[in-house]
Design an enzyme around this catalytic site. Sequence first.
Site, PDB file in Angstrom:
ATOM      1  CD  GLN A  89      -3.078   0.987   2.104  1.00 18.59           C
ATOM      2  OE1 GLN A  89      -3.180   0.027   2.848  1.00 18.59           O
ATOM      3  NE2 GLN A  89      -3.921   1.988   2.134  1.00 18.59           N
ATOM      4  CG  PHE A  90       1.260   3.797  -3.622  1.00 22.32           C
ATOM      5  CD1 PHE A  90       1.151   5.173  -3.760  1.00 22.32           C
ATOM      6  CD2 PHE A  90       0.324   2.989  -4.256  1.00 22.32           C
ATOM      7  CE1 PHE A  90       0.134   5.728  -4.516  1.00 22.32           C
ATOM      8  CE2 PHE A  90      -0.689   3.530  -5.012  1.00 22.32           C
ATOM      9  CZ  PHE A  90      -0.790   4.917  -5.134  1.00 22.32           C
ATOM     10  CB  THR A  91      -2.180   5.196  -0.204  1.00 22.61           C
ATOM     11  OG1 THR A  91      -2.647   4.055   0.523  1.00 22.61           O
ATOM     12  CG2 THR A  91      -2.552   5.071  -1.665  1.00 22.61           C
TER      13      THR A  91
END
Length: 142
Positions: free
Chosen positions: A74-76
């Site tokens: 999850q890059f967010t």
Amino acid sequence: MRAVVQRVLTASVSVEGEVVGALDRPGLLVYLGVTHDDGPDQVAWTARKIWDLRLLRDEASASDVGAPVLVVSQFTLYGDARKGRRPTWAAAAPGPVSEPLYDAVCAELTRLGASVERGVFGADMQVASVNDGPVTLELEAP
């Protein structure tokens, strides 16, 4: 490296309607984000911390009871929304940097003895979970 760890009763991740990873018993759901300067030290620290954290019932760790771990990239987690209305993702490492480190965390958890389920890196995923407690903890690798 940043991880959000949730104690769950069950969890699953699907891609295009197909379940690609699931926990059918209590364990940990981990959302994992990677930043630009992460490397082997952060991988080792993060995997060990996830495996040994006493987040399960009766202050047990996943390593104590052999609880499964579902890891979702999850890059967010490295999003920044302090200015304006549109977040920036500049602190998130690009795929060619972060995917091998995501894979390395999963491999290290497996090496430590975890039963690891995974999402699909870079895919549009749908995650379903039943948080237990609820218990959610954020980890930041030194």
